[in-house]
Design a protein around this motif. Structure first.
Motif, PDB file in Angstrom:
ATOM      1  N   THR A  21      48.136  42.087  53.312  1.00  0.00           N
ATOM      2  CA  THR A  21      47.903  40.655  53.511  1.00  0.00           C
ATOM      3  C   THR A  21      46.716  40.230  52.663  1.00  0.00           C
ATOM      4  O   THR A  21      45.657  40.847  52.719  1.00  0.00           O
ATOM      5  CB  THR A  21      47.627  40.360  54.998  1.00  0.00           C
ATOM      6  N   LEU A  22      46.919  39.196  51.880  1.00  0.00           N
ATOM      7  CA  LEU A  22      45.885  38.695  50.972  1.00  0.00           C
ATOM      8  C   LEU A  22      45.457  37.296  51.405  1.00  0.00           C
ATOM      9  O   LEU A  22      46.298  36.463  51.751  1.00  0.00           O
ATOM     10  CB  LEU A  22      46.422  38.648  49.538  1.00  0.00           C
ATOM     11  N   THR A  23      44.177  37.048  51.373  1.00  0.00           N
ATOM     12  CA  THR A  23      43.681  35.713  51.702  1.00  0.00           C
ATOM     13  C   THR A  23      43.821  34.789  50.502  1.00  0.00           C
ATOM     14  O   THR A  23      44.006  35.235  49.369  1.00  0.00           O
ATOM     15  CB  THR A  23      42.208  35.773  52.137  1.00  0.00           C
ATOM     16  N   ASP A  24      43.708  33.533  50.755  1.00  0.00           N
ATOM     17  CA  ASP A  24      43.822  32.524  49.701  1.00  0.00           C
ATOM     18  C   ASP A  24      42.487  32.434  48.960  1.00  0.00           C
ATOM     19  O   ASP A  24      41.489  32.023  49.536  1.00  0.00           O
ATOM     20  CB  ASP A  24      44.171  31.183  50.339  1.00  0.00           C
ATOM     21  N   PRO A  25      42.443  32.826  47.681  1.00  0.00           N
ATOM     22  CA  PRO A  25      41.173  32.796  46.960  1.00  0.00           C
ATOM     23  C   PRO A  25      40.665  31.383  46.666  1.00  0.00           C
ATOM     24  O   PRO A  25      39.467  31.153  46.563  1.00  0.00           O
ATOM     25  CB  PRO A  25      41.468  33.545  45.667  1.00  0.00           C
ATOM     26  N   GLU A  26      41.596  30.436  46.534  1.00  0.00           N
ATOM     27  CA  GLU A  26      41.221  29.045  46.238  1.00  0.00           C
ATOM     28  C   GLU A  26      42.370  28.139  46.684  1.00  0.00           C
ATOM     29  O   GLU A  26      43.431  28.148  46.055  1.00  0.00           O
ATOM     30  CB  GLU A  26      40.945  28.873  44.748  1.00  0.00           C
ATOM     31  N   PRO A  27      42.182  27.372  47.746  1.00  0.00           N
ATOM     32  CA  PRO A  27      43.263  26.536  48.272  1.00  0.00           C
ATOM     33  C   PRO A  27      43.841  25.526  47.279  1.00  0.00           C
ATOM     34  O   PRO A  27      44.980  25.105  47.422  1.00  0.00           O
ATOM     35  CB  PRO A  27      42.614  25.812  49.456  1.00  0.00           C
ATOM     36  N   ARG A  28      43.088  25.151  46.271  1.00  0.00           N
ATOM     37  CA  ARG A  28      43.590  24.170  45.296  1.00  0.00           C
ATOM     38  C   ARG A  28      44.504  24.800  44.247  1.00  0.00           C
ATOM     39  O   ARG A  28      45.171  24.083  43.510  1.00  0.00           O
ATOM     40  CB  ARG A  28      42.423  23.466  44.611  1.00  0.00           C
ATOM     41  N   TRP A  29      44.531  26.132  44.162  1.00  0.00           N
ATOM     42  CA  TRP A  29      45.370  26.806  43.175  1.00  0.00           C
ATOM     43  C   TRP A  29      46.833  26.767  43.606  1.00  0.00           C
ATOM     44  O   TRP A  29      47.150  26.777  44.786  1.00  0.00           O
ATOM     45  CB  TRP A  29      44.957  28.262  43.019  1.00  0.00           C
ATOM     46  N   SER A  30      47.715  26.781  42.609  1.00  0.00           N
ATOM     47  CA  SER A  30      49.144  26.888  42.901  1.00  0.00           C
ATOM     48  C   SER A  30      49.443  28.319  43.369  1.00  0.00           C
ATOM     49  O   SER A  30      48.628  29.232  43.188  1.00  0.00           O
ATOM     50  CB  SER A  30      49.961  26.577  41.647  1.00  0.00           C
ATOM     51  N   GLU A  31      50.607  28.510  43.940  1.00  0.00           N
ATOM     52  CA  GLU A  31      50.999  29.847  44.377  1.00  0.00           C
ATOM     53  C   GLU A  31      51.092  30.808  43.187  1.00  0.00           C
ATOM     54  O   GLU A  31      50.743  31.981  43.290  1.00  0.00           O
ATOM     55  CB  GLU A  31      52.341  29.799  45.115  1.00  0.00           C
ATOM     56  N   PHE A  37      46.104  35.797  39.913  1.00  0.00           N
ATOM     57  CA  PHE A  37      44.771  36.260  40.295  1.00  0.00           C
ATOM     58  C   PHE A  37      44.842  37.659  40.906  1.00  0.00           C
ATOM     59  O   PHE A  37      44.079  38.557  40.534  1.00  0.00           O
ATOM     60  CB  PHE A  37      44.153  35.270  41.292  1.00  0.00           C
ATOM     61  N   TYR A  38      45.758  37.874  41.833  1.00  0.00           N
ATOM     62  CA  TYR A  38      45.858  39.169  42.501  1.00  0.00           C
ATOM     63  C   TYR A  38      46.538  40.235  41.647  1.00  0.00           C
ATOM     64  O   TYR A  38      46.405  41.428  41.923  1.00  0.00           O
ATOM     65  CB  TYR A  38      46.561  39.022  43.847  1.00  0.00           C
ATOM     66  N   ALA A  39      47.270  39.836  40.610  1.00  0.00           N
ATOM     67  CA  ALA A  39      47.909  40.814  39.723  1.00  0.00           C
ATOM     68  C   ALA A  39      46.870  41.667  38.994  1.00  0.00           C
ATOM     69  O   ALA A  39      47.165  42.787  38.591  1.00  0.00           O
ATOM     70  CB  ALA A  39      48.817  40.100  38.724  1.00  0.00           C
ATOM     71  N   ASN A  40      45.647  41.165  38.846  1.00  0.00           N
ATOM     72  CA  ASN A  40      44.580  41.959  38.232  1.00  0.00           C
ATOM     73  C   ASN A  40      44.207  43.151  39.106  1.00  0.00           C
ATOM     74  O   ASN A  40      43.841  44.203  38.600  1.00  0.00           O
ATOM     75  CB  ASN A  40      43.335  41.100  37.991  1.00  0.00           C
ATOM     76  N   SER A  41      44.302  43.005  40.419  1.00  0.00           N
ATOM     77  CA  SER A  41      43.959  44.080  41.353  1.00  0.00           C
ATOM     78  C   SER A  41      45.161  44.924  41.742  1.00  0.00           C
ATOM     79  O   SER A  41      45.015  46.099  42.075  1.00  0.00           O
ATOM     80  CB  SER A  41      43.347  43.491  42.625  1.00  0.00           C
ATOM     81  N   TYR A  42      46.339  44.320  41.748  1.00  0.00           N
ATOM     82  CA  TYR A  42      47.568  44.998  42.148  1.00  0.00           C
ATOM     83  C   TYR A  42      48.599  44.843  41.024  1.00  0.00           C
ATOM     84  O   TYR A  42      49.343  43.852  40.987  1.00  0.00           O
ATOM     85  CB  TYR A  42      48.120  44.396  43.446  1.00  0.00           C
ATOM     86  N   PRO A  43      48.672  45.795  40.089  1.00  0.00           N
ATOM     87  CA  PRO A  43      49.563  45.664  38.923  1.00  0.00           C
ATOM     88  C   PRO A  43      51.037  45.455  39.261  1.00  0.00           C
ATOM     89  O   PRO A  43      51.763  44.863  38.471  1.00  0.00           O
ATOM     90  CB  PRO A  43      49.368  46.988  38.182  1.00  0.00           C
ATOM     91  N   ILE A  44      51.481  45.903  40.440  1.00  0.00           N
ATOM     92  CA  ILE A  44      52.886  45.690  40.816  1.00  0.00           C
ATOM     93  C   ILE A  44      53.227  44.204  40.891  1.00  0.00           C
ATOM     94  O   ILE A  44      54.375  43.809  40.755  1.00  0.00           O
ATOM     95  CB  ILE A  44      53.203  46.408  42.145  1.00  0.00           C
ATOM     96  N   LEU A  45      52.222  43.368  41.068  1.00  0.00           N
ATOM     97  CA  LEU A  45      52.456  41.925  41.182  1.00  0.00           C
ATOM     98  C   LEU A  45      52.735  41.256  39.838  1.00  0.00           C
ATOM     99  O   LEU A  45      53.146  40.094  39.811  1.00  0.00           O
ATOM    100  CB  LEU A  45      51.267  41.252  41.863  1.00  0.00           C
TER     101      LEU A  45
END
Length: 72
Positions: A21-31, A37-45
């Motif tokens: 489960t990942l939190t929302d890093p910035e509510p104004r960002w699109s999905e 953003f999270y693909a940098n930490s989790y390459p499978i994304l």
């Protein structure tokens, strides 16, 4: 009186059988921006797609689903 509140977004994906489960890093960002953003930490994304949102417990849940299948 009408009262507007912001709905919390939650992002979920399956990482080799472990649901993360990942939190929302910035509510104004699109999905898509959150996925990038999270693909940098989790390459499978990097090859994931975003499922349709689902509402639960006054939150909106998005699931990142890998589009890479398994061989065999």
């Amino acid at each position: 009186m009408l009262l507007a509140t912001e709905i919390e977004r939650v992002f979920v994906f399956d990482n080799n059988g472990n649901e993360i489960t990942l939190t929302d890093p910035e509510p104004r960002w699109s999905e898509e921006a959150v996925l990038d953003f999270y693909a940098n930490s989790y390459p499978i994304l990097t090859t994931a797609k975003i499922s349709a949102p689902k509402f639960r417990d006054d939150k909106i849940f998005y699931r990142f689903e890998s589009v890479i299948g398994t061989k065999g």
